[in-house]
Design a protein around this motif. Structure first.
Motif, PDB file in Angstrom:
ATOM      1  N   UNK A 209      42.629 -12.342  49.690  1.00 37.30           N
ATOM      2  CA  UNK A 209      41.613 -11.631  50.462  1.00 37.30           C
ATOM      3  C   UNK A 209      40.348 -11.461  49.623  1.00 37.30           C
ATOM      4  N   UNK A 210      39.174 -11.563  50.241  1.00 35.90           N
ATOM      5  CA  UNK A 210      37.926 -11.297  49.499  1.00 35.90           C
ATOM      6  C   UNK A 210      37.916  -9.867  48.969  1.00 35.90           C
TER       7      UNK A 210
ATOM      8  N   UNK B 216      35.521  -7.735  48.187  1.00 40.79           N
ATOM      9  CA  UNK B 216      34.626  -6.768  48.828  1.00 40.79           C
ATOM     10  C   UNK B 216      35.181  -6.342  50.181  1.00 40.79           C
ATOM     11  N   UNK B 217      35.882  -7.256  50.876  1.00 37.96           N
ATOM     12  CA  UNK B 217      36.477  -6.919  52.167  1.00 37.96           C
ATOM     13  C   UNK B 217      37.592  -5.891  51.996  1.00 37.96           C
ATOM     14  N   UNK B 218      38.432  -6.078  50.985  1.00 41.71           N
ATOM     15  CA  UNK B 218      39.510  -5.123  50.715  1.00 41.71           C
ATOM     16  C   UNK B 218      38.923  -3.757  50.375  1.00 41.71           C
ATOM     17  N   UNK B 219      37.869  -3.745  49.551  1.00 41.18           N
ATOM     18  CA  UNK B 219      37.236  -2.479  49.178  1.00 41.18           C
ATOM     19  C   UNK B 219      36.629  -1.787  50.394  1.00 41.18           C
ATOM     20  N   UNK B 220      36.010  -2.551  51.275  1.00 39.93           N
ATOM     21  CA  UNK B 220      35.429  -1.966  52.484  1.00 39.93           C
ATOM     22  C   UNK B 220      36.496  -1.328  53.367  1.00 39.93           C
ATOM     23  N   UNK B 221      37.617  -2.012  53.535  1.00 39.55           N
ATOM     24  CA  UNK B 221      38.695  -1.477  54.366  1.00 39.55           C
ATOM     25  C   UNK B 221      39.270  -0.207  53.751  1.00 39.55           C
TER      26      UNK B 221
END
Length: 303
Positions: free
Chosen positions: A147-148, A150-155
């Motif tokens: 998973x990217x 930044x995407x994991x951090x955003x979620x």
């Protein structure tokens, strides 16, 4: 016969190693420049409460009538010079940068240290025991890395909410897998060496073998990854705060300072975002320049 004084003054093996590494580091002018740049930003960040002209997050010290002042303006009330101007709330931009550096570096260093501890432990355990534990742990690593970041951090932050501690948790979650994979690769080389086999023959515990014998020999590549991830963590925190889901507006950080001045860019108050952006770029540049030389020094092929 060797004189006692010469024995006392002669450097130990560890000291000679440190001196040799320091000598190789200063051979690269760009690395030295990066280290000087990093220290020039680190010192005001650490000493911000004592050297900043103003506490930008003390409401009693702010004057809304002195907001959006251009660089070099002098306060009519206090006589303080706003060397980098003031923002929309009347905060001194230079002081805000000092405190913002403090928060950004704290978040980055804390997240990298925690991610290193967790990832190295997972990677070492996987390499030492092998078999089913290794398969399970490394599949978790593969899933994480698929998973990217930044995407994991955003979620995660959308679930956890804003806060310095929340940002640290999110960054640890997205960083630990890199350390786990690196630690496993290094430990696979070390686990069949003679000193590990001798420790097993002495019936030493697995924990002692892993953390006292294998881990020290796996540290060079982990340190390199930590240096790279430190710059990534600073950039990620700035991105998350700029998007409004990282550090809250009541806390200073470089990303939040850039976001605070973004709405004023089109009206000509460029300095509110420009100078924090320059500080962020210089901080990442210093870490990368010093980290590149450190990577070359710690590369086993060059040692």
């Amino acid at each position: 016969m060797t004189q006692p004084s010469s024995i006392l003054l002669s450097p130990t093996r560890g000291e000679r190693g440190v001196l040799r590494l320091a000598g190789r580091f200063v051979e690269n002018p760009l690395a030295v420049f990066g280290l000087v740049l990093l220290l020039a930003l680190l010192v005001p960040a650490v000493l911000a409460p004592w050297i900043a002209p103003q506490n930008p997050y003390d409401i009693g010290a702010l004057d809304i009538f002195e907001s959006q002042l251009p660089p070099g303006s002098v306060s009519d009330a206090t006589g303080m010079t706003y060397w980098l101007g003031s923002d929309g709330q009347g905060r001194d931009v230079l002081s805000a940068i000092f405190f913002g550096l403090r928060t950004s570096l704290f978040v980055a260093f804390t997240s990298v240290i925690l991610a290193l501890a967790i990832g190295a432990t997972v990677g070492l355990i996987a390499a030492y025991f092998g078999g089913v534990p290794e398969a399970i742990l490394m599949r978790l690593v593969d899933i994480q890395l698929s998973f990217p970041a930044i995407l994991v951090a955003l979620v995660l932050l959308s679930v956890l909410g804003q806060g310095v501690d929340k940002v640290i948790i999110a960054l640890v979650v997205v960083q630990w897998a890199y350390f786990a994979r690196t630690a496993r690769s290094a430990a696979l080389v070390e686990r069949n060496r003679e000193y590990v086999l001798a420790a097993r023959c002495l019936s030493l515990g697995a924990g002692r073998i892993i953390f006292r014998h294998i881990l020290p020999n796996c540290m060079p590549p982990l340190i390199v990854i930590a240096t790279i991830d430190l710059a990534h963590a600073i950039a990620a925190e700035a991105t998350l705060s700029f998007l409004g889901i990282g550090v809250p507006v009541t806390e200073p950080s470089l990303g939040m300072l850039i976001a605070n001045g973004f709405e004023f860019m089109m009206s000509g108050q460029y300095w509110i975002s420009f100078f924090p952006g320059i500080a962020l770029a210089l901080l990442i540049l210093g870490i990368n320049l010093a980290g590149d030389q450190l990577r070359d020094i710690l590369n086993p092929r060059n040692m």
